[in-house]
Write a protein that holds these residues in place. Structure first.
Motif, PDB file in Angstrom:
ATOM      1  N   SER A 289       1.049  -1.375   0.278  1.00 53.50           N
ATOM      2  CA  SER A 289       0.421  -0.205   0.260  1.00 53.50           C
ATOM      3  C   SER A 289       1.069   1.183  -0.196  1.00 53.50           C
ATOM      4  CB  SER A 289      -0.521   0.321   0.968  1.00 53.50           C
ATOM      5  OG  SER A 289      -0.314   0.192   2.341  1.00 53.50           O
ATOM      6  N   PHE A 290       1.690   1.888   0.556  1.00 58.54           N
ATOM      7  CA  PHE A 290       2.819   2.046   0.552  1.00 58.54           C
ATOM      8  C   PHE A 290       3.066   3.321  -0.884  1.00 58.54           C
ATOM      9  CE2 PHE A 290       7.349   3.927   1.465  1.00 58.54           C
ATOM     10  CZ  PHE A 290       6.831   5.307   1.959  1.00 58.54           C
ATOM     11  N   THR A 291       3.384   2.117  -1.779  1.00 52.04           N
ATOM     12  CA  THR A 291       3.727   2.455  -2.680  1.00 52.04           C
ATOM     13  C   THR A 291       2.658   3.022  -4.146  1.00 52.04           C
ATOM     14  OG1 THR A 291       3.454   0.574  -4.178  1.00 52.04           O
ATOM     15  CG2 THR A 291       5.695   0.551  -3.323  1.00 52.04           C
ATOM     16  N   ASP A 292       1.611   2.995  -3.116  1.00 53.56           N
ATOM     17  CA  ASP A 292       0.065   4.046  -3.680  1.00 53.56           C
ATOM     18  C   ASP A 292      -0.144   5.167  -2.549  1.00 53.56           C
ATOM     19  OD1 ASP A 292      -0.049   1.418  -5.892  1.00 53.56           O
ATOM     20  OD2 ASP A 292      -1.277   0.658  -4.595  1.00 53.56           O
ATOM     21  N   GLY A 293       0.968   5.572  -1.494  1.00 52.62           N
ATOM     22  CA  GLY A 293       1.180   6.349  -1.065  1.00 52.62           C
ATOM     23  C   GLY A 293      -0.142   6.675   0.122  1.00 52.62           C
ATOM     24  N   VAL A 294      -0.192   4.842   0.520  1.00 50.06           N
ATOM     25  CA  VAL A 294      -0.891   5.258   1.651  1.00 50.06           C
ATOM     26  C   VAL A 294       0.113   5.225   3.264  1.00 50.06           C
ATOM     27  CG1 VAL A 294      -3.008   3.676   3.324  1.00 50.06           C
ATOM     28  CG2 VAL A 294      -2.722   3.194   0.733  1.00 50.06           C
ATOM     29  N   ARG A 295      -0.116   5.792   4.218  1.00 51.55           N
ATOM     30  CA  ARG A 295       0.291   6.331   5.416  1.00 51.55           C
ATOM     31  C   ARG A 295      -0.589   5.397   6.645  1.00 51.55           C
ATOM     32  NH1 ARG A 295       4.536   9.663   5.845  1.00 51.55           N
ATOM     33  NH2 ARG A 295       4.492   8.192   7.679  1.00 51.55           N
ATOM     34  N   THR A 296      -0.777   4.720   7.293  1.00 47.96           N
ATOM     35  CA  THR A 296      -1.035   3.855   7.827  1.00 47.96           C
ATOM     36  C   THR A 296      -1.716   4.400   9.760  1.00 47.96           C
ATOM     37  OG1 THR A 296       0.688   2.730   8.653  1.00 47.96           O
ATOM     38  CG2 THR A 296      -1.012   1.496   7.116  1.00 47.96           C
ATOM     39  N   GLU A 297      -1.688   4.622  10.105  1.00 46.28           N
ATOM     40  CA  GLU A 297      -2.220   4.711  11.451  1.00 46.28           C
ATOM     41  C   GLU A 297      -2.433   3.908  12.229  1.00 46.28           C
ATOM     42  OE1 GLU A 297      -5.695   7.218  11.390  1.00 46.28           O
ATOM     43  OE2 GLU A 297      -4.019   8.476   9.529  1.00 46.28           O
ATOM     44  N   GLU A 298      -2.419   3.657  13.436  1.00 49.44           N
ATOM     45  CA  GLU A 298      -3.277   3.313  15.021  1.00 49.44           C
ATOM     46  C   GLU A 298      -4.259   3.589  14.878  1.00 49.44           C
ATOM     47  OE1 GLU A 298      -1.214   3.909  18.718  1.00 49.44           O
ATOM     48  OE2 GLU A 298      -0.073   5.670  17.380  1.00 49.44           O
TER      49      GLU A 298
END
Length: 330
Positions: A289-298
């Motif tokens: 997902s990171f390569t699609d610009g997603v930033r995860t959250e707690e």
């Protein structure tokens, strides 16, 4: 025929092993751990399937309900976590170079190809050698020991200092080292290798730091022939919303390296052939997902599902509290 093994712990803390085929599952008579079954198979010169068949099965069980109740453990563990080694290989899948190259291209703008792309192309050319030949060695990394392994449904906890907590949906091989130093493959698991992609993107030489994170295994150990094609889905849930979702592929038909080549380059080191040790080796992925610009959250929940595994691997994301460390001179 392939089948699946699971590890179970009752509400009273009693451990057991479950054997599953298709939609049916039952407890293996007398078995308390998959590792013990494997050690018995090695000692008797039999297959894991033979040992399970000889043991027989007893009461049937609904593995989905047991997973939901939190009674399914990771499918492998060790009494001494220091003797369980987590490691992995990257750039092993046919689409795996794109995301990695995208991360590192800017930092290596002066080069014709990034190191990642060069390594991927070398693997594409020499990662599937003929029997008896040595193939191109893959990228390799160390993730930690058994203390970093979490089971299905348990949180993946990034350190307080982590810059990112990102999923990596893939397959992992489970191995045990026999008394004479021979590695034995027990089977494959669905896995979330979990990394810090922001740290990695900053500088490729920080890849080793980015991989020193926990990892999660799905409930089922697939025993039998290695799959040529595995097709699944990786998604991130934020509350009741699907934040991101994408299919992923694995299995040798979708890889630039053969399983045998990855195994050969891991176990060629004698320190990885210590009798009694357990190895969990992550085979890599092409979907992040990171390569699609997603930033995860707690609080986000990673969910990975793929046939022939019947149970999804769900892992909520958490962050550890600050834990300052002081080194003292003696």
């Amino acid at each position: 025929m392939a089948f699946r093994l699971l590890q179970h712990r009752s509400a009273e803390g009693v451990r057991a092993v479950i054997a599953a085929k298709g939609d049916s599952a039952a407890f293996v008579v007398g078995a308390t751990s998959i590792r013990a079954l494997a050690e018995r198979a090695i000692a008797e010169g039999k297959s894991l399937a033979d040992i399970v068949a000889e043991s027989g099965t007893g009461a049937t069980v609904d593995i989905g309900a047991e997973l939901a109740a939190g009674r399914i453990l990771a499918p492998i563990d060790h009494d001494d976590p220091a003797h369980l080694i987590l490691s992995g290989t990257g750039l092993t899948h046919l689409g795996s170079a794109e995301g990695r190259d995208k991360m590192h291209r800017e930092a290596a703008a002066a080069a014709t190809k990034t190191d990642s792309m060069r390594m991927f192309l070398e693997g594409l050319e020499g990662g599937k050698p003929a029997d008896g030949e040595t193939g191109q060695q893959p990228e390799w990394f160390y993730k930690g020991d058994g203390s970093q392994l979490v089971g299905p449904g348990e949180a993946l906890t990034m350190p307080a200092f982590a810059q990112d907590g990102g999923e990596e949906p893939e397959l992992a091989g489970i191995y045990i080292i026999g008394p004479d130093g021979t590695p034995f493959r027990l089977g494959l698991c669905l896995a979330n290798e979990f990394s810090d992609h922001v740290t990695e993107r900053h500088n490729y030489l920080w890849l080793a730091h980015s991989k020193l994170r926990q990892a999660a295994l799905g409930a089922e150990l697939l025993v039998g022939e290695l799959p040529e094609h595995v097709e699944g889905a990786s998604r991130i849930l934020r509350g009741d919303t699907v934040l991101w979702e994408k299919p992923f592929l694995s299995g040798e038909a979708n890889m630039s390296h053969s399983f045998a080549n990855l195994e050969a380059h891991h176990f060629k080191y004698d320190l990885f052939r210590r009798p009694g040790d357990v190895h969990v080796h992550f085979y890599g992925t092409a979907t992040l997902s990171f390569t699609d610009g997603v930033r995860t959250e707690e609080g986000d929940v990673f969910e990975i599902a793929a046939a022939p595994f019947t149970l999804p691997l769900r892992s909520p994301l958490a962050r550890a509290d600050e834990a300052p460390v002081t080194v003292k001179a003696l």
